[in-house]
Design a protein around this motif. Structure first.
Motif, PDB file in Angstrom:
ATOM      1  N   ARG A  16     -10.390   6.620  86.289  1.00 16.57           N
ATOM      2  CA  ARG A  16     -11.536   7.024  85.625  1.00 16.57           C
ATOM      3  C   ARG A  16     -12.518   5.852  85.179  1.00 16.57           C
ATOM      4  NH1 ARG A  16     -10.502  10.169  79.959  1.00 16.57           N
ATOM      5  NH2 ARG A  16      -9.750   8.022  79.511  1.00 16.57           N
ATOM      6  N   ASP A  17     -11.770   4.910  84.608  1.00 23.49           N
ATOM      7  CA  ASP A  17     -12.566   3.573  84.357  1.00 23.49           C
ATOM      8  C   ASP A  17     -13.468   2.950  85.481  1.00 23.49           C
ATOM      9  OD1 ASP A  17     -11.796   3.671  81.937  1.00 23.49           O
ATOM     10  OD2 ASP A  17     -10.212   2.092  82.034  1.00 23.49           O
ATOM     11  N   ALA A  18     -12.626   3.182  86.908  1.00 18.98           N
ATOM     12  CA  ALA A  18     -13.331   2.572  88.106  1.00 18.98           C
ATOM     13  C   ALA A  18     -14.463   3.599  88.360  1.00 18.98           C
ATOM     14  CB  ALA A  18     -12.479   2.597  89.217  1.00 18.98           C
ATOM     15  N   THR A  26     -20.332   3.984  80.211  1.00 25.08           N
ATOM     16  CA  THR A  26     -19.020   3.937  79.402  1.00 25.08           C
ATOM     17  C   THR A  26     -18.754   5.511  79.470  1.00 25.08           C
ATOM     18  OG1 THR A  26     -20.120   4.415  77.320  1.00 25.08           O
ATOM     19  CG2 THR A  26     -19.638   2.298  77.866  1.00 25.08           C
ATOM     20  N   LEU A  27     -17.453   5.997  78.932  1.00 21.28           N
ATOM     21  CA  LEU A  27     -17.046   7.344  78.994  1.00 21.28           C
ATOM     22  C   LEU A  27     -17.923   7.927  77.863  1.00 21.28           C
ATOM     23  CD1 LEU A  27     -15.259   9.587  79.571  1.00 21.28           C
ATOM     24  CD2 LEU A  27     -13.633   8.927  78.073  1.00 21.28           C
ATOM     25  N   GLU A  28     -18.322   7.669  76.778  1.00 23.06           N
ATOM     26  CA  GLU A  28     -19.119   8.056  75.726  1.00 23.06           C
ATOM     27  C   GLU A  28     -20.576   8.323  76.487  1.00 23.06           C
ATOM     28  OE1 GLU A  28     -17.105   5.459  75.219  1.00 23.06           O
ATOM     29  OE2 GLU A  28     -15.588   6.492  74.394  1.00 23.06           O
ATOM     30  N   GLU A  29     -21.063   7.654  77.017  1.00 23.11           N
ATOM     31  CA  GLU A  29     -22.420   7.465  77.758  1.00 23.11           C
ATOM     32  C   GLU A  29     -22.482   8.690  78.568  1.00 23.11           C
ATOM     33  OE1 GLU A  29     -24.304   2.895  77.602  1.00 23.11           O
ATOM     34  OE2 GLU A  29     -22.647   3.628  79.073  1.00 23.11           O
ATOM     35  N   TYR A  30     -21.471   8.788  79.447  1.00 23.86           N
ATOM     36  CA  TYR A  30     -21.288   9.744  80.466  1.00 23.86           C
ATOM     37  C   TYR A  30     -21.257  11.303  79.905  1.00 23.86           C
ATOM     38  CZ  TYR A  30     -20.175  12.576  84.347  1.00 23.86           C
ATOM     39  OH  TYR A  30     -19.936  13.420  85.628  1.00 23.86           O
ATOM     40  N   LEU A  31     -20.250  11.327  78.661  1.00 20.24           N
ATOM     41  CA  LEU A  31     -20.071  12.431  78.019  1.00 20.24           C
ATOM     42  C   LEU A  31     -21.479  12.929  77.557  1.00 20.24           C
ATOM     43  CD1 LEU A  31     -16.671  12.060  76.530  1.00 20.24           C
ATOM     44  CD2 LEU A  31     -17.224  13.508  78.441  1.00 20.24           C
ATOM     45  N   ARG A  32     -22.278  12.067  76.702  1.00 21.92           N
ATOM     46  CA  ARG A  32     -23.627  12.440  76.354  1.00 21.92           C
ATOM     47  C   ARG A  32     -24.292  12.718  77.248  1.00 21.92           C
ATOM     48  NH1 ARG A  32     -27.881  10.379  76.378  1.00 21.92           N
ATOM     49  NH2 ARG A  32     -27.483   8.282  77.093  1.00 21.92           N
ATOM     50  N   ARG A  33     -24.410  12.255  78.345  1.00 24.60           N
ATOM     51  CA  ARG A  33     -25.684  12.465  79.298  1.00 24.60           C
ATOM     52  C   ARG A  33     -25.040  13.990  80.004  1.00 24.60           C
ATOM     53  NH1 ARG A  33     -28.932   8.728  81.709  1.00 24.60           N
ATOM     54  NH2 ARG A  33     -28.521   9.473  83.793  1.00 24.60           N
ATOM     55  N   ALA A  34     -23.858  14.302  80.099  1.00 18.20           N
ATOM     56  CA  ALA A  34     -23.211  15.502  80.722  1.00 18.20           C
ATOM     57  C   ALA A  34     -23.850  16.730  79.782  1.00 18.20           C
ATOM     58  CB  ALA A  34     -22.120  15.217  81.126  1.00 18.20           C
ATOM     59  N   ASP A  45     -22.010  13.929  91.065  1.00 11.39           N
ATOM     60  CA  ASP A  45     -21.143  14.324  92.407  1.00 11.39           C
ATOM     61  C   ASP A  45     -19.663  13.968  91.801  1.00 11.39           C
ATOM     62  OD1 ASP A  45     -23.253  14.795  93.827  1.00 11.39           O
ATOM     63  OD2 ASP A  45     -23.424  12.683  94.979  1.00 11.39           O
ATOM     64  N   VAL A  46     -19.578  13.079  90.671  1.00 11.28           N
ATOM     65  CA  VAL A  46     -18.194  12.424  90.286  1.00 11.28           C
ATOM     66  C   VAL A  46     -17.547  13.465  89.194  1.00 11.28           C
ATOM     67  CG1 VAL A  46     -18.527  10.108  90.957  1.00 11.28           C
ATOM     68  CG2 VAL A  46     -18.977  10.636  88.561  1.00 11.28           C
ATOM     69  N   ARG A  47     -18.459  14.534  89.011  1.00 10.42           N
ATOM     70  CA  ARG A  47     -17.994  15.170  87.586  1.00 10.42           C
ATOM     71  C   ARG A  47     -16.594  15.971  87.971  1.00 10.42           C
ATOM     72  NH1 ARG A  47     -20.620  18.021  82.961  1.00 10.42           N
ATOM     73  NH2 ARG A  47     -19.290  19.610  82.398  1.00 10.42           N
ATOM     74  N   ASP A  48     -16.502  16.540  89.262  1.00 10.86           N
ATOM     75  CA  ASP A  48     -15.180  17.193  89.444  1.00 10.86           C
ATOM     76  C   ASP A  48     -14.114  16.218  89.330  1.00 10.86           C
ATOM     77  OD1 ASP A  48     -16.544  19.645  90.021  1.00 10.86           O
ATOM     78  OD2 ASP A  48     -16.379  19.490  92.130  1.00 10.86           O
ATOM     79  N   ASP A  49     -14.171  14.883  89.815  1.00 16.32           N
ATOM     80  CA  ASP A  49     -13.171  14.020  89.669  1.00 16.32           C
ATOM     81  C   ASP A  49     -12.996  13.895  88.291  1.00 16.32           C
ATOM     82  OD1 ASP A  49     -13.001  13.796  92.350  1.00 16.32           O
ATOM     83  OD2 ASP A  49     -14.145  11.926  92.409  1.00 16.32           O
ATOM     84  N   LEU A  50     -13.770  13.268  87.562  1.00 13.22           N
ATOM     85  CA  LEU A  50     -13.707  13.044  85.859  1.00 13.22           C
ATOM     86  C   LEU A  50     -13.236  14.390  85.353  1.00 13.22           C
ATOM     87  CD1 LEU A  50     -16.935  10.982  85.197  1.00 13.22           C
ATOM     88  CD2 LEU A  50     -14.423  10.218  85.544  1.00 13.22           C
ATOM     89  N   ASP A  51     -13.469  15.603  85.623  1.00 12.77           N
ATOM     90  CA  ASP A  51     -12.794  16.761  84.888  1.00 12.77           C
ATOM     91  C   ASP A  51     -11.450  16.967  85.298  1.00 12.77           C
ATOM     92  OD1 ASP A  51     -15.201  17.549  83.645  1.00 12.77           O
ATOM     93  OD2 ASP A  51     -15.980  19.318  85.351  1.00 12.77           O
ATOM     94  N   SER A  52     -11.141  16.555  86.609  1.00  9.62           N
ATOM     95  CA  SER A  52      -9.775  16.806  87.089  1.00  9.62           C
ATOM     96  C   SER A  52      -9.022  15.721  86.382  1.00  9.62           C
ATOM     97  CB  SER A  52      -9.592  16.518  88.521  1.00  9.62           C
ATOM     98  OG  SER A  52     -10.227  17.405  89.236  1.00  9.62           O
ATOM     99  N   ILE A  53      -9.393  14.489  86.102  1.00 10.73           N
ATOM    100  CA  ILE A  53      -8.595  13.200  85.476  1.00 10.73           C
ATOM    101  C   ILE A  53      -8.492  13.874  84.021  1.00 10.73           C
ATOM    102  CG2 ILE A  53      -8.719  10.925  84.602  1.00 10.73           C
ATOM    103  CD1 ILE A  53     -10.216  10.407  87.482  1.00 10.73           C
ATOM    104  N   ALA A  54      -9.676  14.391  83.201  1.00 10.90           N
ATOM    105  CA  ALA A  54      -9.426  14.684  81.974  1.00 10.90           C
ATOM    106  C   ALA A  54      -8.567  15.855  81.824  1.00 10.90           C
ATOM    107  CB  ALA A  54     -10.799  15.283  81.528  1.00 10.90           C
ATOM    108  N   PHE A  55      -8.237  16.796  82.598  1.00 11.84           N
ATOM    109  CA  PHE A  55      -7.447  17.911  82.832  1.00 11.84           C
ATOM    110  C   PHE A  55      -6.048  17.255  82.759  1.00 11.84           C
ATOM    111  CE2 PHE A  55      -4.524  20.600  85.127  1.00 11.84           C
ATOM    112  CZ  PHE A  55      -4.561  21.987  84.272  1.00 11.84           C
ATOM    113  N   LEU A  56      -5.751  16.553  84.058  1.00 18.94           N
ATOM    114  CA  LEU A  56      -4.501  15.588  84.075  1.00 18.94           C
ATOM    115  C   LEU A  56      -3.975  15.054  82.578  1.00 18.94           C
ATOM    116  CD1 LEU A  56      -4.671  14.752  87.594  1.00 18.94           C
ATOM    117  CD2 LEU A  56      -3.335  16.714  86.823  1.00 18.94           C
ATOM    118  N   LEU A  57      -4.951  14.415  82.057  1.00 25.83           N
ATOM    119  CA  LEU A  57      -4.694  13.624  80.653  1.00 25.83           C
ATOM    120  C   LEU A  57      -4.744  14.624  79.410  1.00 25.83           C
ATOM    121  CD1 LEU A  57      -6.969  10.752  81.407  1.00 25.83           C
ATOM    122  CD2 LEU A  57      -4.604  10.733  81.301  1.00 25.83           C
TER     123      LEU A  57
END
Length: 64
Positions: A16-18, A26-34, A45-57
Motif C-alpha cells: 500500500r505504501d509503495a 499519503t493514505l489520508e490524502e488518498y482517502l479524502r480525494r476518493a 486505476d489503483v483503487r481496486d488494489d487499495l480496496d483489496s489491501i484494506a479488505f485483507l487488513l
C-alpha cells in the motif's frame, strides 16, 4: 484447487505504501480525494488494489 498465498500484514502495508508513494499521496490524502470523487485516472486505476489491501487488513476505509 487454487494455491493459497500467505501474505503478512507488513507486506500488505508495504505494498500500500509503495502504491501511494508512486502517486505522491499519503493514505489520508488518498482517502479524502476518493471520498470527494477527486481522483485522477491513475488514482482510480489503483483503487481496486487499495480496496483489496484494506479488505485483507480488515480495514473499512473506502466509501463506495
Amino acid at each position: 484447487m487454487a494455491p493459497v498465498i500467505e501474505v503478512t500484514r507488513e507486506e500488505l502495508v508495504a505494498r500500500r505504501d509503495a502504491i501511494l508513494s508512486r502517486l505522491g499521496l499519503t493514505l489520508e490524502e488518498y482517502l479524502r480525494r476518493a471520498s470527494e470523487s477527486e481522483l485522477s485516472g491513475e488514482e482510480w486505476d489503483v483503487r481496486d488494489d487499495l480496496d483489496s489491501i484494506a479488505f485483507l487488513l480488515n480495514e473499512q476505509q473506502f466509501v463506495d
